[in-house]
Enzyme design. Structure first.
Site, short mmCIF file in Angstrom:
data_model
loop_
_atom_site.label_atom_id
_atom_site.label_comp_id
_atom_site.label_asym_id
_atom_site.label_seq_id
_atom_site.Cartn_x
_atom_site.Cartn_y
_atom_site.Cartn_z
N THR A 249 4.13 -5.03 -3.83
CA THR A 249 5.20 -4.85 -2.84
C THR A 249 6.50 -4.55 -3.60
O THR A 249 6.57 -4.72 -4.82
CB THR A 249 5.37 -6.09 -1.95
N LYS B 18 8.22 -6.60 -10.72
CA LYS B 18 9.07 -7.24 -11.75
C LYS B 18 9.89 -8.40 -11.19
O LYS B 18 10.25 -9.32 -11.94
CB LYS B 18 10.09 -6.22 -12.31
N GLY C 224 12.02 11.96 -7.80
CA GLY C 224 11.36 10.71 -7.43
C GLY C 224 11.39 9.66 -8.53
O GLY C 224 10.65 8.69 -8.49
N LYS D 198 13.16 -5.89 -17.24
CA LYS D 198 11.98 -5.65 -18.09
C LYS D 198 12.15 -6.33 -19.44
O LYS D 198 11.19 -6.86 -20.00
CB LYS D 198 11.77 -4.14 -18.27
N VAL E 89 6.01 -3.64 -16.92
CA VAL E 89 6.84 -3.00 -17.95
C VAL E 89 6.08 -1.80 -18.48
O VAL E 89 4.93 -1.93 -18.89
CB VAL E 89 7.13 -3.98 -19.13
N PHE F 125 0.86 -1.19 0.00
CA PHE F 125 0.00 0.00 0.00
C PHE F 125 0.89 1.24 0.00
O PHE F 125 0.80 2.10 0.85
CB PHE F 125 -0.93 -0.04 1.22
N GLU G 93 15.20 4.57 -8.45
CA GLU G 93 14.93 3.53 -7.45
C GLU G 93 15.65 3.93 -6.16
O GLU G 93 16.59 4.72 -6.19
CB GLU G 93 15.50 2.17 -7.92
N ASP H 175 17.48 -2.68 -14.14
CA ASP H 175 16.03 -2.48 -14.26
C ASP H 175 15.60 -2.71 -15.71
O ASP H 175 14.60 -3.39 -15.97
CB ASP H 175 15.66 -1.06 -13.78
N GLY I 9 4.96 0.91 -16.86
CA GLY I 9 4.02 1.62 -15.97
C GLY I 9 2.61 1.58 -16.55
O GLY I 9 2.03 0.51 -16.69
N1 LIG Z 1 6.16 3.43 -8.51
C1 LIG Z 1 6.12 3.19 -9.81
O1 LIG Z 1 6.07 4.10 -10.63
C2 LIG Z 1 6.11 1.78 -10.33
C3 LIG Z 1 5.94 1.53 -11.70
C4 LIG Z 1 5.91 0.21 -12.16
C5 LIG Z 1 6.09 -0.84 -11.28
N2 LIG Z 1 6.30 -0.56 -9.95
C6 LIG Z 1 6.46 -1.69 -9.03
O2 LIG Z 1 5.36 -1.70 -8.14
C7 LIG Z 1 5.75 -2.19 -6.86
C8 LIG Z 1 5.36 -1.16 -5.80
O3 LIG Z 1 6.01 0.05 -6.08
P1 LIG Z 1 5.76 1.34 -5.17
O4 LIG Z 1 6.40 2.46 -5.91
O5 LIG Z 1 4.32 1.43 -4.79
O6 LIG Z 1 6.63 0.99 -3.89
P2 LIG Z 1 6.49 1.58 -2.41
O7 LIG Z 1 5.91 2.94 -2.46
O8 LIG Z 1 7.81 1.37 -1.76
O9 LIG Z 1 5.38 0.63 -1.74
C9 LIG Z 1 5.65 -0.68 -1.38
C10 LIG Z 1 4.57 -1.16 -0.42
O10 LIG Z 1 4.87 -2.49 -0.04
C11 LIG Z 1 4.90 -2.57 1.39
N3 LIG Z 1 5.86 -3.56 1.82
C12 LIG Z 1 7.20 -3.49 1.87
N4 LIG Z 1 7.75 -4.64 2.28
C13 LIG Z 1 6.70 -5.46 2.52
C14 LIG Z 1 6.58 -6.78 3.00
N5 LIG Z 1 7.65 -7.52 3.31
N6 LIG Z 1 5.35 -7.32 3.13
C15 LIG Z 1 4.25 -6.58 2.81
N7 LIG Z 1 4.30 -5.33 2.35
C16 LIG Z 1 5.50 -4.80 2.21
C17 LIG Z 1 5.29 -1.20 1.86
O11 LIG Z 1 4.88 -1.01 3.20
P3 LIG Z 1 5.02 0.40 3.95
O12 LIG Z 1 3.98 1.29 3.34
O13 LIG Z 1 4.72 0.07 5.37
O14 LIG Z 1 6.42 0.85 3.70
C18 LIG Z 1 4.49 -0.34 0.87
O15 LIG Z 1 3.15 -0.23 1.30
C19 LIG Z 1 7.27 -2.44 -6.96
O16 LIG Z 1 7.47 -3.80 -7.20
C20 LIG Z 1 7.69 -1.58 -8.14
O17 LIG Z 1 8.82 -2.09 -8.81
C21 LIG Z 1 6.30 0.71 -9.46
#
Ligand SMILES: NC(=O)c1ccc[n+]([C@@H]2O[C@H](COP(=O)([O-])OP(=O)(O)OC[C@H]3O[C@@H](n4cnc5c(N)ncnc54)[C@H](OP(=O)(O)O)[C@@H]3O)[C@@H](O)[C@H]2O)c1
Length: 356
Positions: free
Chosen positions: A96, A125, A207, A225, A152, A8, A210, A221, A154
């Site tokens: 996550t 990924k 932002g 992909k 891949v 989340f 990574e 990365d 977004g």
């Molecule tokens: N952000 C992007 O633009 C984007 C784009 C494409 C793909 N992704 C992928 O989407 C996924 C999430 O990205 P995000 O940017 O949303 O990351 P994020 O903001 O770091 O959120 C990760 C979430 O996972 C939770 N978490 C961490 N470790 C955990 C565990 N062991 N068990 C359960 N929950 C856990 C975190 O908890 P807390 O809130 O308590 O820290 C947080 O709620 C990643 O795999 C990323 O590669 C992201």
């Protein structure tokens, strides 16, 4: 459709907001009424089998940093996989953090979902690059679906576009910019003449990078992909060890500016074809080439044997953008269950298709 949300953070919260914003359209256009029955972050679970109040949960997360706070319903500290297995739900949304080495915790979450016959939608990924075929086999074995268009590109439907390109044609290769951070860095050096380190700082501040930026700048990365694309589009049965990777670390601004003076540009290009295999490397391309995009965008060129090249360009990351991919996948799952595509479903619900 009952959903469980693992993760989340930026994407998970954006997905919750998108569900709220699209509530009416989802019901009217697709007949879909999603209900989130479990949400997990690193602090624990929030569970409500009657449907979690997303607005309140987003507020609580903002205020406390946790979904499972004192006095709120369903706080549990059981193992994640156990909760995923036990919850009455149809779909796990896995968002996550990506772990390139072990795929955890995402891999265990997905496995638990499949074993309890839940569909999985993910943008993570890590598990896909490590266990692409094993995960598909697990899904097939349990009669459920695995979808991952957000992993891949977004919100840009790179994988779906590739699949469409290969229908009625033969996809012979792809090449493209799969990492927005590297593209941002190279573009900033090119346009503002700043040093590599200054450009990287800018990417962190905006932002884009990574948490560990070496995953971006050393090309991993992009490589992850590329592996997912190659497997999904059946260009190669590949793993990370099959990719020849070199990133943009150590590239000097002098080099980038000299290439610019010659009317060309340096970009980190990931490519796969039968002749070259899987490669990620800094490449000099013509300024006019459609792949020569600026900023934190992605661009992918699909080379088809009969119809030639096609390029898709869009934002490669971002919470709201990636959330749209998760929702698109959810609609596809729902469509497949109903024996139709998401687009046909919307058409039918509009009354134009003669069905409701
Ligand atoms: N952000 C992007 O633009 C984007 C784009 C494409 C793909 N992704 C992928 O989407 C996924 C999430 O990205 P995000 O940017 O949303 O990351 P994020 O903001 O770091 O959120 C990760 C979430 O996972 C939770 N978490 C961490 N470790 C955990 C565990 N062991 N068990 C359960 N929950 C856990 C975190 O908890 P807390 O809130 O308590 O820290 C947080 O709620 C990643 O795999 C990323 O590669 C992201």
């Amino acid at each position: 459709m009952r959903l469980v949300l693992a993760g989340f953070g930026i994407v998970g919260q954006s997905f919750a907001r998108l569900l709220m914003a699209q509530e009416k359209d989802l019901a009217l256009e697709y007949g879909l009424v999603p209900q989130v029955v479990g949400i997990m972050d690193s602090s624990g679970w929030l569970i409500d089998e009657h449907g979690i109040d997303l607005k309140r949960t987003l507020k609580a997360k903002k205020e406390t940093g946790k979904v499972a706070g004192r006095g709120r319903k369903g706080e549990v500290s059981r193992k994640a996989a156990e909760v995923i297995r036990d919850l009455e739900a149809e779909v796990l949304i896995e968002a996550t953090p990506t772990n390139f080495k072990t795929g955890e915790p995402g891999f265990s979450h997905m496995k638990a979902a499949f074993e309890s016959r839940k569909h999985v939608v993910t943008c993570n990924k890590g598990p896909l690059s490590i266990a692409y075929f094993a995960l598909h086999e697990l899904a097939r074995h349990n009669g459920v679906q695995l979808r991952f268009s957000g992993a891949v590109g977004g919100g840009t439907p790179v994988l779906d576009f590739g699949k469409t390109c290969s229908m009625g044609d033969e996809l012979i290769g792809i090449r493209g910019i799969l990492n927005g951070t590297c593209n941002y860095i190279l573009t900033r050096i090119e346009q503002q003449g700043v040093s590599f380190d200054e450009a990287l700082e800018g990417a962190k501040k905006s932002g884009y990078a990574e948490t560990d930026p070496s995953l971006d700048i050393d090309g991993y990365d992009s490589a992850v992909k590329l592996v997912i694309i190659a497997n999904h589009l059946q260009l190669s049965k590949a793993g990370m060890r099959d990719v020849k990777v070199s990133g943009i670390r150590g590239i000097s601004s002098r080099e980038v500016l000299k290439i610019k003076k010659d009317g060309r540009a340096m970009r980190l290009i990931a490519s796969v074809s039968q002749e070259t295999g899987l490669v990620v490397e800094p490449t000099i391309i013509e300024r006019e080439h459609p792949l020569c995009i600026n900023g934190a965008n992605n661009a992918v060129e699909f080379e088809c044997r009969y119809s030639g090249p096609k390029v898709i360009i869009g934002k490669g990351a971002g919470g709201p953008e990636t959330a749209t991919s998760l929702l698109r996948d959810l609609l596809e799952i729902r469509g497949k269950i109903n024996g139709t595509t998401a687009a046909t479903q919307a058409y039918n619900m509009s009354g134009l298709g003669g069905q409701t």
